[in-house]
Design a protein around this motif. Structure first.
Motif, PDB file in Angstrom:
ATOM      1  N   GLN A  25       9.987 -11.856  39.478  1.00  9.93           N
ATOM      2  CA  GLN A  25      10.216 -10.516  38.950  1.00  9.93           C
ATOM      3  C   GLN A  25       9.697 -10.935  37.562  1.00  9.93           C
ATOM      4  O   GLN A  25       9.358 -10.197  37.304  1.00  9.93           O
ATOM      5  CB  GLN A  25      11.608  -9.775  39.362  1.00  9.93           C
ATOM      6  N   LYS A  26      10.448 -11.581  37.168  1.00 11.26           N
ATOM      7  CA  LYS A  26      10.804 -11.364  35.261  1.00 11.26           C
ATOM      8  C   LYS A  26       9.010 -11.735  35.005  1.00 11.26           C
ATOM      9  O   LYS A  26       8.849 -11.394  34.194  1.00 11.26           O
ATOM     10  CB  LYS A  26      11.641 -13.119  34.826  1.00 11.26           C
TER      11      LYS A  26
ATOM     12  N   ALA B 172       7.702  -8.641  35.675  1.00 13.61           N
ATOM     13  CA  ALA B 172       7.442  -7.569  34.643  1.00 13.61           C
ATOM     14  C   ALA B 172       7.446  -7.992  33.016  1.00 13.61           C
ATOM     15  O   ALA B 172       6.509  -6.333  32.377  1.00 13.61           O
ATOM     16  CB  ALA B 172       9.584  -7.725  34.592  1.00 13.61           C
ATOM     17  N   LEU B 173       6.748  -8.772  32.646  1.00 12.95           N
ATOM     18  CA  LEU B 173       6.098  -9.492  31.772  1.00 12.95           C
ATOM     19  C   LEU B 173       5.207  -8.270  31.408  1.00 12.95           C
ATOM     20  O   LEU B 173       4.295  -8.034  30.141  1.00 12.95           O
ATOM     21  CB  LEU B 173       6.424 -11.065  31.094  1.00 12.95           C
TER      22      LEU B 173
ATOM     23  N   ASP C  97      13.989 -14.492  41.018  1.00 14.80           N
ATOM     24  CA  ASP C  97      14.336 -14.018  39.480  1.00 14.80           C
ATOM     25  C   ASP C  97      13.496 -14.307  38.778  1.00 14.80           C
ATOM     26  O   ASP C  97      13.187 -13.234  38.178  1.00 14.80           O
ATOM     27  CB  ASP C  97      15.708 -14.307  39.501  1.00 14.80           C
ATOM     28  N   GLU C  98      12.323 -15.556  39.227  1.00 19.91           N
ATOM     29  CA  GLU C  98      11.456 -16.094  37.962  1.00 19.91           C
ATOM     30  C   GLU C  98      10.172 -14.761  38.692  1.00 19.91           C
ATOM     31  O   GLU C  98       9.611 -15.089  37.464  1.00 19.91           O
ATOM     32  CB  GLU C  98      11.439 -17.534  38.322  1.00 19.91           C
TER      33      GLU C  98
END
Lengths: 138, 137
Positions: free
Chosen positions: A73-74, A77-78, A70-71
């Motif tokens: 991908q987050k 995404a930024l 999750d980290e």
């Protein structure tokens, strides 16, 4: 004017959370389990017919390394989202001390080999991006 | 006479908008400068009973010269070609010069077509067509 990779890093620093390690061309042993790595993969300045320079296109390989999917991908995404939503894709304007005509973000090709796997660090999730920066290098 | 093998790098197009010989360089031609593509009229003049077509040469049309330039409404080059497209009284003088060469090709021409190509991630360029009047040089 600073080199394009310095200005690119400056932009990443402004874009990502303050404590995110951002390294160019190397992975420091002091970096935590989450980090952003990039390198200047290629650069080409077009020439006009009379020999004067046209636009310069620089391509960066960028990877987000994290053991937390999750980290990773987050953070990716930024960077990946359109500039109108705060990301880099379609960004125009000031980057560090230079003015860029455009920045474009794409996923790496399927045959791209992430750097982290070369270091046999198993268990990392690695979104890999190809980022193109077009600017007038004078 | 010896042949100097050349590439396009360093070729320069010059212009005198007043139609004289006081040339200035046209900057920012991206990568193409084609022509002049001159063509002579060929007239068939066979006589009754001839087995083969006999021809004579007629007038020569200087044809067109085409180029691709950087497109920026604030630049001198884009403004120049926009201005020349609207020009209707005097054809401008053009001259093509080659790096390391002394011979130049000169001709008079009208800008007969002008249009830009805009692509999201590529150099914005304008395509220019010069219609040559008289000797293509």
């Amino acid at each position: 004017m600073a080199a394009v990779d310095e200005n690119f890093r400056t932009k990443l620093v402004a874009l990502l959370p303050a404590d995110t390690p951002i390294e160019e061309g190397k992975i420091s042993q002091f970096d935590g389990p989450t980090r952003v790595w990039f390198r200047r993969a290629s650069e080409k300045t077009e020439l006009h017919l009379d020999g004067s320079p046209g636009l310069t296109t620089t391509e960066f390989d960028l990877e987000v390394h994290s053991i937390d999917i999750d980290e990773s991908q987050k953070l990716a995404a930024l960077i990946r989202v359109p500039a109108t939503r705060g990301g880099l894709d379609g960004f125009q304007g000031t980057m560090g001390d230079m003015d860029v005509a455009g920045v474009f973000v794409a996923d790496q090709d399927d045959n791209y080999q992430p750097q982290v796997s070369l270091n046999t660090d198993e268990g990392y999730f690695v979104p890999a991006l190809k980022i193109t920066v077009i600017f007038d290098g004078g | 006479m010896s042949l100097k093998k050349r590439i396009g790098l360093g070729v320069v197009l010059e212009i005198d908008e007043a139609g004289g010989s006081n040339y200035t360089t046209v900057a920012s031609i991206v990568d193409t400068l084609d022509g002049p593509m001159a063509k002579a009229d060929i007239v068939h003049v066979p006589l009754l009973g001839d087995s083969f077509v006999e021809k004579v040469k007629g007038m020569i049309d200087g044809g067109d010269c085409t180029l691709v330039c950087a497109w920026d409404l604030d630049s001198d080059t884009t403004a120049l070609f926009k201005r020349q497209l609207r020009e209707i009284t005097t054809p401008a003088s053009y001259r093509i010069s080659y790096p390391g060469g002394t011979a130049k090709e000169g001709f008079a021409a009208w800008v007969s077509a002008l249009g830009a190509t805009r692509k999201i991630n590529a150099y914005m360029t304008g395509a220019v067509t010069l219609a040559i009047t008289g000797d293509p040089g």
